[in-house]
Design an enzyme around this catalytic site. Structure first.
Site, PDB file in Angstrom:
ATOM      1  N   LYS A  27       0.759  -1.237   0.109  1.00 17.04           N
ATOM      2  CA  LYS A  27      -0.110   0.063  -0.225  1.00 17.04           C
ATOM      3  C   LYS A  27       0.789   1.223  -0.065  1.00 17.04           C
ATOM      4  O   LYS A  27       1.940   1.422   0.786  1.00 17.04           O
ATOM      5  CB  LYS A  27      -0.703   0.005   1.270  1.00 17.04           C
ATOM      6  CG  LYS A  27      -1.929   1.079   1.191  1.00 17.04           C
ATOM      7  CD  LYS A  27      -2.735   0.956   2.441  1.00 17.04           C
ATOM      8  CE  LYS A  27      -3.873   2.007   2.572  1.00 17.04           C
ATOM      9  NZ  LYS A  27      -4.806   1.769   3.702  1.00 17.04           N
ATOM     10  N   SER A  43     -10.047   2.330   2.661  1.00 21.12           N
ATOM     11  CA  SER A  43      -8.990   3.013   1.759  1.00 21.12           C
ATOM     12  C   SER A  43      -7.964   2.108   1.016  1.00 21.12           C
ATOM     13  O   SER A  43      -7.326   2.329   0.062  1.00 21.12           O
ATOM     14  CB  SER A  43      -7.934   4.025   2.671  1.00 21.12           C
ATOM     15  OG  SER A  43      -7.365   3.281   3.397  1.00 21.12           O
ATOM     16  N   SER A  96     -10.448  -0.001   7.124  1.00 16.69           N
ATOM     17  CA  SER A  96      -9.707   0.188   5.550  1.00 16.69           C
ATOM     18  C   SER A  96      -9.013  -1.313   5.337  1.00 16.69           C
ATOM     19  O   SER A  96      -8.587  -1.213   3.892  1.00 16.69           O
ATOM     20  CB  SER A  96      -8.439   1.244   5.560  1.00 16.69           C
ATOM     21  OG  SER A  96      -9.318   2.449   5.238  1.00 16.69           O
TER      22      SER A  96
HETATM   23  N1  GLN Z   1     -13.276   4.880   5.678  1.00 17.31           N
HETATM   24  C1  GLN Z   1     -12.698   5.193   6.748  1.00 17.31           C
HETATM   25  C2  GLN Z   1     -12.465   6.673   6.841  1.00 17.31           C
HETATM   26  O1  GLN Z   1     -12.547   7.279   5.826  1.00 17.31           O
HETATM   27  C3  GLN Z   1     -11.709   4.458   7.384  1.00 17.31           C
HETATM   28  C4  GLN Z   1     -10.423   4.806   6.695  1.00 17.31           C
HETATM   29  C5  GLN Z   1      -9.296   3.774   7.053  1.00 17.31           C
HETATM   30  O2  GLN Z   1      -9.694   2.804   7.895  1.00 17.31           O
HETATM   31  N2  GLN Z   1      -8.137   4.391   6.712  1.00 17.31           N
HETATM   32  O3  GLN Z   1     -11.819   7.260   7.665  1.00 17.31           O
END
Ligand code: GLN
Length: 495
Positions: free
Chosen positions: A80, A161, A185
């Site tokens: 990532k 994400s 995420s």
């Molecule tokens: N979807 C969540 C956010 O937008 C979690 C994102 C994440 O875990 N990095 O914050």
């Protein structure tokens, strides 16, 4: 031979290379070829085929010399693009870091290379890991390899994400990938594409060298095709790191060796507050099936209550932006990446111009919210309140775990949605995190495993949440589900 190798997961590659059934170079070449042929998915921001090959050659040479290979020996993976990789551009999918080439390697990625893994490339993600659909990346949307079974070709979200990670593993561009999970995420994108992913206990994996979003929540973890592969990769990623003050100073358990899907004597809690009004019928049915599967594995099912669940999402969307607004203050045009210095401008103008040009809309929204909830007049009403709620949520789980060993719930309230369907409505996007966020606030290990397809032919995930430090319990319940779900569906290749 070469295209078959991309059907193998981490354990099968590691074992096949060790036994000499194929070489690590053959494996790397096969995955490099799939990566090169999948530009339409936009899963990678940067590809590094030569690094994958170099690591493979080193593994093959070690084997030829009779030396033992590491836990990830011969396994190429996707990284990532939130992990700093020495000499390879690291952007967090933001324009503000475009061109930033770290002089150092993150602890987690270094551990993976030390265990014998090689890098196929840097994976696309939501900008600074803020999002649930991979639509906030400066480098464009990742397209899920999945399509609905309605004969249409609507582009679907791979989740977020870690959307590049999920798409790459589901499309056989990588046998596994790293993810990070601040509020879901790893788990939600894994669920959207029919793969497995585990967020370990907060502190298991070092955050050193991972671009920070919300430091009290951020955790790294593996995304792979099955539970065993997650266990192997997590062993390679975890461990104490003096460079991260929140790192757990505990030995790394042998999770792979401890895998056991026999749940006799175990209790599985079903949190009644997660059974929400108007719940998607396919998601509810998949949860019910999961309950039956765990019973079949020998577990006793108990009803538990997590009474503060409905406050988790609002608390998360105060705490995470608050921490983000502080963490992202460092991007000022002086130290990293982009610098926008208008003619005749002073230092303040440079900060403002750089941040205006460098951050995407969602990142700016979070910085504004975060700055607001931390401001003198509103701190107590929002930030302090949210911290209290966080404590109550952690206490809810503690109470529930006096009655059960693990908790079973859906990973997300829906299957994958279409690109563009939610991107204009931040609230509906945030609601997608409703089942993922509580475990993040409580710092608990939580995993998503594929549980079947919905009526549109799209994957659904089931989530297992465990007690702090009990990744083994989570993995074992995941294994019991995996053995009964028999999930073998894969996206039909259109890219
Ligand atoms: N979807 C969540 C956010 O937008 C979690 C994102 C994440 O875990 N990095 O914050």
């Amino acid at each position: 031979m070469s295209s078959d190798l991309t059907e193998l997961g981490v354990a099968a590659i590691r074992d096949g290379v060790a036994k000499g059934e194929f070489t690590a170079v053959e494996v790397a070449e096969a995955f490099n070829a799939n990566v090169a042929a999948a530009a339409a998915l936009n899963a990678f921001i940067v590809t590094t085929p030569e690094q994958a090959l170099e690591a493979a050659k080193a593994n093959d040479a070690k084997r030829a010399a009779g030396q033992p290979l590491g836990k990830m020996g011969g396994v190429p993976i996707g990284m990532k693009d939130l992990f700093a990789t020495k000499g390879v551009q690291t952007t967090a999918a933001s324009h503000i870091l475009e061109g930033f080439t770290p002089q150092y390697e993150s602890t987690v990625s270094q551990k993976l290379w030390d265990a014998g893994a090689g890098m196929l490339g840097k994976l696309n993600l939501d900008q600074f890991a803020m999002g649930s659909s991979n639509e906030t990346s400066y480098f464009g949307n990742v397209i899920s390899p999945w399509r609905r079974n309605d004969g249409g070709n609507a582009a679907l979200a791979p989740g977020g994400s870690s959307g590049g990670s999920s798409a790459a593993v589901a499309a056989r561009l990588a046998p596994a990938a790293t993810g990070t999970d601040t509020g879901g995420s790893i788990r939600q994108p894994a669920a959207f594409v029919g793969i497995s992913g585990i967020k370990p206990t907060y502190g298991r994996c070092s955050r050193w060298g991972i671009v920070a979003f919300a430091s009290s929540l951020d955790q790294a973890g593996p995304m792979a095709r099955d539970v065993r592969d997650c266990a192997i990769m997590l062993e390679a990623m975890a461990g104490f790191d003096p460079k991260d003050a929140t790192s757990l100073n505990l030995p790394v358990p042998e999770w792979e060796a401890g895998l056991n899907g026999d749940l006799r004597g175990k209790k599985v809690g079903i949190p009644r507050e997660y059974r929400m009004d108007g719940m998607d019928a396919d998601v509810a049915a998949s949860w019910d099936r999961g309950i039956e599967w765990l019973k079949d594995a020998g577990a006793e099912i108990v009803d538990v209550s997590l009474p503060h669940t409905k406050y988790a999402l609002p608390a998360y969307y105060i705490i995470a932006p608050a921490e983000a607004s502080s963490n992202l203050a460092r991007y000022d045009g002086v130290r990293y990446g982009l610098r926008d210095l208008p003619d005749g401008a002073g230092l303040q103008d440079m900060y403002a111009a750089t941040r205006a040009a460098g951050f995407g809309a969602e990142v700016k929204r979070r910085i504004l919210i975060g700055t607001y909830v931390l401001s003198a007049g509103f701190y107590d009403a929002y930030y302090t309140q949210a911290q209290k709620v966080r404590t109550l949520i952690a206490q809810d789980f503690k109470n529930a775990f006096t009655q059960c060993d693990v908790i079973l719930a859906p990973t997300a309230p829906t299957a994958a949605f279409g690109l563009g369907e939610k991107s204009d409505d931040p609230l509906s996007m945030y609601l997608n995190d409703v089942f993922a966020v509580p475990a993040s606030l409580a710092g608990l290990p939580a995993m998503s495993v594929p549980a079947g397809l919905n009526r549109e032919g799209l994957p659904l995930g089931l989530q297992i949440v465990g007690k702090a430090f009990d990744e083994q319990g989570v993995l074992n319940a995941g294994l019991a589900i995996e053995a009964r779900a028999q999930f073998s569906a894969k996206p039909e290749k259109w890219w």
